[in-house]
Structures are given as C-alpha cells and as structure tokens.
Design a protein around this motif. Structure first.
Motif, PDB file in Angstrom:
ATOM      1  N   ARG A 153      88.039  89.887  23.504  1.00 43.49           N
ATOM      2  CA  ARG A 153      87.162  91.049  23.663  1.00 43.49           C
ATOM      3  C   ARG A 153      85.828  90.730  23.005  1.00 43.49           C
ATOM      4  NH1 ARG A 153      87.080  97.126  21.127  1.00 43.49           N
ATOM      5  NH2 ARG A 153      86.089  98.118  22.906  1.00 43.49           N
ATOM      6  N   TYR A 154      84.756  90.817  23.773  1.00 41.11           N
ATOM      7  CA  TYR A 154      83.428  90.581  23.229  1.00 41.11           C
ATOM      8  C   TYR A 154      82.899  91.838  22.546  1.00 41.11           C
ATOM      9  CZ  TYR A 154      82.170  86.027  25.210  1.00 41.11           C
ATOM     10  OH  TYR A 154      82.083  84.687  25.498  1.00 41.11           O
ATOM     11  N   LEU A 155      82.254  91.654  21.408  1.00 38.25           N
ATOM     12  CA  LEU A 155      81.508  92.710  20.736  1.00 38.25           C
ATOM     13  C   LEU A 155      80.070  92.234  20.568  1.00 38.25           C
ATOM     14  CD1 LEU A 155      84.116  93.605  17.964  1.00 38.25           C
ATOM     15  CD2 LEU A 155      83.577  94.982  19.980  1.00 38.25           C
ATOM     16  N   SER A 156      79.158  93.185  20.458  1.00 35.91           N
ATOM     17  CA  SER A 156      77.757  92.842  20.256  1.00 35.91           C
ATOM     18  C   SER A 156      77.058  94.026  19.587  1.00 35.91           C
ATOM     19  CB  SER A 156      77.094  92.508  21.599  1.00 35.91           C
ATOM     20  OG  SER A 156      75.775  92.046  21.405  1.00 35.91           O
ATOM     21  N   ASP A 157      75.871  93.765  19.082  1.00 36.20           N
ATOM     22  CA  ASP A 157      75.074  94.839  18.478  1.00 36.20           C
ATOM     23  C   ASP A 157      73.621  94.664  18.874  1.00 36.20           C
ATOM     24  OD1 ASP A 157      73.630  93.529  15.773  1.00 36.20           O
ATOM     25  OD2 ASP A 157      75.518  92.570  16.325  1.00 36.20           O
ATOM     26  N   VAL A 158      72.958  95.793  19.094  1.00 35.23           N
ATOM     27  CA  VAL A 158      71.570  95.798  19.550  1.00 35.23           C
ATOM     28  C   VAL A 158      70.841  96.934  18.856  1.00 35.23           C
ATOM     29  CG1 VAL A 158      70.048  96.069  21.554  1.00 35.23           C
ATOM     30  CG2 VAL A 158      72.244  94.919  21.821  1.00 35.23           C
ATOM     31  N   VAL A 163      73.195  99.959  17.941  1.00 34.27           N
ATOM     32  CA  VAL A 163      74.226 100.310  18.924  1.00 34.27           C
ATOM     33  C   VAL A 163      75.277  99.200  18.939  1.00 34.27           C
ATOM     34  CG1 VAL A 163      74.712 100.798  21.350  1.00 34.27           C
ATOM     35  CG2 VAL A 163      72.560 101.585  20.324  1.00 34.27           C
ATOM     36  N   LEU A 164      76.538  99.584  18.799  1.00 37.24           N
ATOM     37  CA  LEU A 164      77.661  98.645  18.918  1.00 37.24           C
ATOM     38  C   LEU A 164      78.189  98.715  20.346  1.00 37.24           C
ATOM     39  CD1 LEU A 164      79.540  99.538  15.606  1.00 37.24           C
ATOM     40  CD2 LEU A 164      77.775  97.797  15.972  1.00 37.24           C
ATOM     41  N   LEU A 165      78.419  97.538  20.934  1.00 30.77           N
ATOM     42  CA  LEU A 165      78.860  97.457  22.323  1.00 30.77           C
ATOM     43  C   LEU A 165      80.085  96.565  22.438  1.00 30.77           C
ATOM     44  CD1 LEU A 165      75.352  96.774  22.522  1.00 30.77           C
ATOM     45  CD2 LEU A 165      75.978  98.101  24.527  1.00 30.77           C
ATOM     46  N   GLY A 166      80.898  96.815  23.464  1.00 27.70           N
ATOM     47  CA  GLY A 166      82.086  96.011  23.678  1.00 27.70           C
ATOM     48  C   GLY A 166      82.303  95.704  25.147  1.00 27.70           C
ATOM     49  N   SER A 204      67.312  95.014  26.006  1.00 24.69           N
ATOM     50  CA  SER A 204      68.569  94.366  25.668  1.00 24.69           C
ATOM     51  C   SER A 204      69.760  95.259  26.002  1.00 24.69           C
ATOM     52  CB  SER A 204      68.593  93.983  24.188  1.00 24.69           C
ATOM     53  OG  SER A 204      69.776  93.287  23.861  1.00 24.69           O
ATOM     54  N   LEU A 205      69.647  96.549  25.770  1.00 23.37           N
ATOM     55  CA  LEU A 205      70.741  97.464  26.105  1.00 23.37           C
ATOM     56  C   LEU A 205      71.025  97.433  27.606  1.00 23.37           C
ATOM     57  CD1 LEU A 205      69.805 100.482  23.814  1.00 23.37           C
ATOM     58  CD2 LEU A 205      71.860  99.067  23.624  1.00 23.37           C
ATOM     59  N   ARG A 206      69.970  97.411  28.407  1.00 29.09           N
ATOM     60  CA  ARG A 206      70.149  97.335  29.859  1.00 29.09           C
ATOM     61  C   ARG A 206      70.788  96.009  30.255  1.00 29.09           C
ATOM     62  NH1 ARG A 206      65.427  98.829  31.062  1.00 29.09           N
ATOM     63  NH2 ARG A 206      64.437  96.797  31.416  1.00 29.09           N
ATOM     64  N   ALA A 207      70.367  94.922  29.607  1.00 31.02           N
ATOM     65  CA  ALA A 207      70.956  93.615  29.905  1.00 31.02           C
ATOM     66  C   ALA A 207      72.440  93.591  29.551  1.00 31.02           C
ATOM     67  CB  ALA A 207      70.201  92.532  29.147  1.00 31.02           C
ATOM     68  N   HIS A 208      72.801  94.204  28.416  1.00 28.58           N
ATOM     69  CA  HIS A 208      74.217  94.253  28.026  1.00 28.58           C
ATOM     70  C   HIS A 208      75.042  95.021  29.060  1.00 28.58           C
ATOM     71  CE1 HIS A 208      73.159  92.636  24.084  1.00 28.58           C
ATOM     72  NE2 HIS A 208      74.445  92.533  23.837  1.00 28.58           N
ATOM     73  N   ARG A 209      74.497  96.119  29.575  1.00 32.09           N
ATOM     74  CA  ARG A 209      75.232  96.871  30.602  1.00 32.09           C
ATOM     75  C   ARG A 209      75.483  96.007  31.834  1.00 32.09           C
ATOM     76  NH1 ARG A 209      71.922 101.217  28.903  1.00 32.09           N
ATOM     77  NH2 ARG A 209      70.430 100.844  30.600  1.00 32.09           N
ATOM     78  N   SER A 210      74.491  95.194  32.205  1.00 33.53           N
ATOM     79  CA  SER A 210      74.661  94.341  33.387  1.00 33.53           C
ATOM     80  C   SER A 210      75.711  93.261  33.149  1.00 33.53           C
ATOM     81  CB  SER A 210      73.328  93.702  33.763  1.00 33.53           C
ATOM     82  OG  SER A 210      72.951  92.703  32.829  1.00 33.53           O
ATOM     83  N   LEU A 211      75.992  92.961  31.878  1.00 35.22           N
ATOM     84  CA  LEU A 211      76.996  91.958  31.530  1.00 35.22           C
ATOM     85  C   LEU A 211      78.383  92.571  31.334  1.00 35.22           C
ATOM     86  CD1 LEU A 211      74.884  89.915  28.976  1.00 35.22           C
ATOM     87  CD2 LEU A 211      75.668  89.098  31.212  1.00 35.22           C
ATOM     88  N   GLY A 212      78.512  93.876  31.560  1.00 32.91           N
ATOM     89  CA  GLY A 212      79.809  94.526  31.446  1.00 32.91           C
ATOM     90  C   GLY A 212      80.097  95.165  30.108  1.00 32.91           C
ATOM     91  N   PHE A 213      79.095  95.255  29.225  1.00 30.40           N
ATOM     92  CA  PHE A 213      79.298  95.881  27.928  1.00 30.40           C
ATOM     93  C   PHE A 213      79.163  97.400  28.037  1.00 30.40           C
ATOM     94  CE2 PHE A 213      78.426  91.607  26.529  1.00 30.40           C
ATOM     95  CZ  PHE A 213      79.114  91.478  25.328  1.00 30.40           C
ATOM     96  N   LYS A 214      79.973  98.090  27.231  1.00 33.77           N
ATOM     97  CA  LYS A 214      79.912  99.546  27.145  1.00 33.77           C
ATOM     98  C   LYS A 214      79.551  99.944  25.717  1.00 33.77           C
ATOM     99  CE  LYS A 214      83.475 100.140  30.685  1.00 33.77           C
ATOM    100  NZ  LYS A 214      84.841 100.662  30.971  1.00 33.77           N
TER     101      LYS A 214
END
Length: 209
Positions: free
Chosen positions: A135-140, A8-11, A147-157
């Motif tokens: 702009r932050y990007l990340s992958d999980v 999953v790619l997140l931003g 980790s996906l839930r943690a990314h959402r709490s950090l503002g990632f979509k």
C-alpha cells in the motif's frame, strides 16, 4: 521562528495498477548508496539541489531510490521508505512501515517526459518488486494543488489532513496521528503539544532526511 504546515495524507490501495508501460529505450532501475553521486548529478542537471549529504542520509536511513533511465541518463525517479521507518519530521512522528507499506517521496519527472505516464509506470514496477502487496502512502502540502491533482491521477485517495505549528526549535503544536497510517513510535505521539528536550532535539535533527 514560526512555521506552520498543513499536510494532506494520501493512500493508494495494494494491487492498483494503471497498466502504463515504459517506451522503447527506457529501463526501470533501483540505485543504491554507491550511486549517490550519479543521483546528485542528475538532480543538478535539471536545476535542482542535488544535495549529496542528504542523498547519503536517506540511504543510511533505509530509503530506496527508483528511477527510469534512458540513453542520456535518468529522466524520472522517486524515493520510497519501505521496510524501514519513515520519519515525518514536520510532526515528529517515526512510522514503522514494515513490508506492506511504502511511503513515496520527492517524485520527479523531467519536463520533456511529463504527460507520458512515466511516473505511473515507475510506481507500478516498484510495487511489484516484493512478494507482498504494497500500500502506497504519500504526503503533500495542502496548498500544492498541482501535486494533489497528480496524486489523484496516480490512484491516490485523500486519507486525512494534519497540521503542525513549530515555534522556535523546541515547541511543536500538532495533530494527533490519524488511524489511517501506521502508529508512530516517537516522539511522544500521544501529545498534541510537544516541548522538545535537548536530547530529543538532537535525535530529531539526526533523523531528518
């Protein structure tokens, strides 16, 4: 050998701030290649690999290392590819991130410091180090629900889900690059099915960090 990856790619948009503050006794720092042994020791203290050659490879490839330090040492950290290429080795993509994108990698918070917004504060501080909004990007891994839930709490979509199937060391069947990330320059990103030449295999191994 057959290896399948669904990623999953997140931003996170520029300017997103949660206003989490460090506590008394915590300090935000950036470490460099000469600090590699210290980073390795901190990693091993928490039962992790502390792979010194890999740490040095990451610095050589231009990645930056940010951390939160307390009196007893480092308690949280993460790597960032910023103003340098990010090699996405599962898909053989080389992404030129430039100054306006930062790709976060391998975030860690000591167990006794989790749940206190330490990572949020660290990411916000790192995002304000340069003049331009980042702009932050990340992958999980798609199966890593924590980790996906943690990314959402950090503002990632969630931006997209990509996949790859590696058969042996030469055959790669992969997604095409989505438009939501910087366009890759290598290896032949326009090809869904990739048969790596010996030269490309060597280049691929040299860029993994």
């Amino acid at each position: 050998m057959i290896e399948f990856n669904a990623i999953v790619l997140l931003g996170r948009d520029p300017g997103f701030v949660r206003e989490a503050a460090l506590t008394v006794g915590q300090r935000f720092i950036e470490l460099h290649a000469e600090d590699a042994e210290r980073i390795s020791q901190a990693d091993r203290r928490y039962g992790r690999r502390g792979d010194l050659p890999r740490i040095l490879d990451r610095f050589r490839n231009g990645l930056r290392f940010f951390a939160i330090e307390e009196e007893q040492g480092l308690v949280a950290w993460f790597w960032v590819a910023h103003n340098c290429p990010r090699y996405f080795d599962e898909l053989c993509w080389l992404l030129d991130l430039g100054a306006t994108h930062a790709w976060g990698r391998d975030a860690f918070v000591a167990p006794e410091r989790r749940g206190r917004k330490v990572l949020t504060a660290m990411m916000d501080l790192a995002a304000t180090l340069d003049d331009r909004p980042v702009r932050y990007l990340s992958d999980v891994s798609a199966s890593n629900f924590i980790s996906l839930r943690a990314h959402r709490s950090l503002g990632f979509k969630r931006l997209a889900t990509v996949s790859s199937l590696a058969v042996g060391k030469r055959l790669l069947i992969r997604s095409l690059p989505p438009a939501c990330i910087p366009r890759p320059s290598a290896i032949r990103p326009e090809r869904r099915v990739l048969w790596l030449s010996p030269q490309e295999q060597e280049w691929h191994r040299a860029h993994i960090a």
